[in-house]
Design a protein around this motif. Structure first.
Motif, PDB file in Angstrom:
ATOM      1  N   PHE A   9      11.601  -5.245   4.544  1.00 32.56           N
ATOM      2  CA  PHE A   9      11.580  -4.013   3.761  1.00 32.56           C
ATOM      3  C   PHE A   9      10.172  -3.450   3.774  1.00 32.56           C
ATOM      4  CE2 PHE A   9      11.293  -7.721   0.975  1.00 32.56           C
ATOM      5  CZ  PHE A   9      10.090  -7.519   0.315  1.00 32.56           C
ATOM      6  N   ALA A  10      10.058  -2.142   3.613  1.00 34.97           N
ATOM      7  CA  ALA A  10       8.740  -1.502   3.578  1.00 34.97           C
ATOM      8  C   ALA A  10       8.886  -0.061   3.127  1.00 34.97           C
ATOM      9  CB  ALA A  10       8.065  -1.554   4.957  1.00 34.97           C
ATOM     10  N   ALA A  11       7.764   0.525   2.714  1.00 33.93           N
ATOM     11  CA  ALA A  11       7.658   1.956   2.451  1.00 33.93           C
ATOM     12  C   ALA A  11       6.649   2.500   3.452  1.00 33.93           C
ATOM     13  CB  ALA A  11       7.200   2.213   1.021  1.00 33.93           C
ATOM     14  N   GLU A  12       6.986   3.582   4.133  1.00 37.46           N
ATOM     15  CA  GLU A  12       6.132   4.074   5.210  1.00 37.46           C
ATOM     16  C   GLU A  12       5.892   5.581   5.122  1.00 37.46           C
ATOM     17  OE1 GLU A  12       6.973   2.862   9.214  1.00 37.46           O
ATOM     18  OE2 GLU A  12       8.180   1.166   8.521  1.00 37.46           O
ATOM     19  N   GLN A  13       4.645   5.971   5.325  1.00 40.74           N
ATOM     20  CA  GLN A  13       4.278   7.371   5.543  1.00 40.74           C
ATOM     21  C   GLN A  13       4.077   7.524   7.038  1.00 40.74           C
ATOM     22  OE1 GLN A  13       3.592  10.474   3.641  1.00 40.74           O
ATOM     23  NE2 GLN A  13       3.789  10.968   5.824  1.00 40.74           N
ATOM     24  N   THR A  14       4.904   8.323   7.715  1.00 38.04           N
ATOM     25  CA  THR A  14       4.836   8.415   9.170  1.00 38.04           C
ATOM     26  C   THR A  14       3.828   9.474   9.611  1.00 38.04           C
ATOM     27  OG1 THR A  14       6.658  10.002   9.222  1.00 38.04           O
ATOM     28  CG2 THR A  14       7.225   7.682   9.431  1.00 38.04           C
ATOM     29  N   PRO A  36       9.967  11.701  12.843  1.00 35.73           N
ATOM     30  CA  PRO A  36       9.560  12.668  11.814  1.00 35.73           C
ATOM     31  C   PRO A  36       9.493  14.090  12.345  1.00 35.73           C
ATOM     32  CG  PRO A  36       7.661  11.456  12.624  1.00 35.73           C
ATOM     33  CD  PRO A  36       8.863  10.810  13.252  1.00 35.73           C
ATOM     34  N   ASN A  37       9.660  15.055  11.441  1.00 30.38           N
ATOM     35  CA  ASN A  37       9.406  16.458  11.744  1.00 30.38           C
ATOM     36  C   ASN A  37       7.884  16.627  11.834  1.00 30.38           C
ATOM     37  OD1 ASN A  37       9.077  19.202  11.794  1.00 30.38           O
ATOM     38  ND2 ASN A  37      10.189  19.609   9.906  1.00 30.38           N
ATOM     39  N   PRO A  38       7.345  17.015  12.992  1.00 25.90           N
ATOM     40  CA  PRO A  38       5.879  17.109  13.136  1.00 25.90           C
ATOM     41  C   PRO A  38       5.226  18.026  12.110  1.00 25.90           C
ATOM     42  CG  PRO A  38       6.970  17.330  15.275  1.00 25.90           C
ATOM     43  CD  PRO A  38       8.053  17.395  14.228  1.00 25.90           C
TER      44      PRO A  38
END
Length: 272
Positions: free
Chosen positions: A9-14, A63-65
């Motif tokens: 599990f993790a939380a990510e900011q791409t 992700p949406n750039p």
């Protein structure tokens, strides 16, 4: 309380330029989009939506750039957990769902991730933390106004049971090189035509296609986790002919088994 078999599990900011995650997978992964937006199998999803990548699914997401997403995810291999989540979450035909953004799914996963103190793919594997996180998420889902209506949480229909039985047989028999659609049909006492039409309606692929996907998903896992030869891995997933296995693997993964293993090693070196 049953020990939850979370794999990670993790939380990510791409990052805006993050490359697409795509291919076949040997586990289940559930995502909650917290901020921003991105694409899952060609569909634009924003905050307040989530998506499920299911075992042996083809998937692509990125992700949406212009507005890269931030999301939290859990991964697991237990099919009973998948059944439980499907009873609570109102997935559409693309395995996309909507959730109440004010409920702290993201924060709960992020806190657990920080507490565990690992960088990524936080290994839960039945740990007490993984169990606690899983049941905390179930409690949140139970209070979510977007949860599946109670009247739809009845017992699976006969058709759904047949599909589940097909997947169960494939999961247990894929390693046998003689395992095929006829094996499934005869074991379940279902006609091939009925089984083909029913499975395609629920899973968007034929039973034969599903068998191949499961074999390739396991092969990818073996290539990642073991140093076994390509020949041994081929036979471990139901292919007596290593050349046939390599051709099928390249068709589904875009590279040979050796190239795939080498790419994993290169990726590990970069991360270190």
């Amino acid at each position: 309380m049953q020990r939850a078999t979370l794999v990670g599990f993790a939380a990510e900011q791409t990052n805006p330029d993050k490359l697409p995650e795509k291919g076949l997978i040997g586990i289940h992964i559930l995502h909650f989009i917290h901020k921003g937006s991105g694409y899952f199998n060609g569909k634009l999803l924003t905050a307040g939506y989530g998506f499920l990548i299911q075992y042996a699914d083809f998937y692509e997401y990125y992700p949406n750039p212009d507005d890269p997403w931030e999301y939290a995810w859990i991964s697991f291999s237990d099919d009973e957990m998948l059944v439980t989540l499907k009873r609570l979450i109102d997935f559409d035909e693309h395995r996309v769902f909507k959730y109440d953004i004010s409920i702290e799914y993201f924060d709960v996963i992020k806190r657990a991730s920080i507490e565990l103190g690992l960088r990524r793919y936080h290994q839960a594997n039945g740990s007490y933390m993984g169990t606690s996180l899983y049941y905390h998420l179930l409690a949140l889902l139970n209070d979510d106004p977007y949860r599946k209506p109670l009247y739809r949480q009845n017992r699976p229909s006969l058709r759904e049971k047949h599909v589940s039985d097909v997947k169960r047989l494939v999961s247990s028999g894929y390693a046998n090189p003689d395992f095929c659609v006829t094996t499934v049909s005869e074991n379940l006492h279902l006609s091939r035509a009925y089984m083909r039409n029913l499975f395609s309606m629920y899973e968007s692929c034929s039973v034969q296609e599903y068998i191949i996907r499961v074999r390739i998903a396991h092969a990818k896992d073996f290539l990642l986790r073991t140093e076994s030869s390509i020949g041994i891995i081929a036979s471990s997933v139901g292919y007596n002919d290593q050349l046939q296995f390599s051709k099928i693997f390249k068709k589904y993964c875009g590279m040979s088994p050796k190239q795939y293993r080498d790419s994993l090693k290169e990726s590990n070196r970069v991360e270190v």
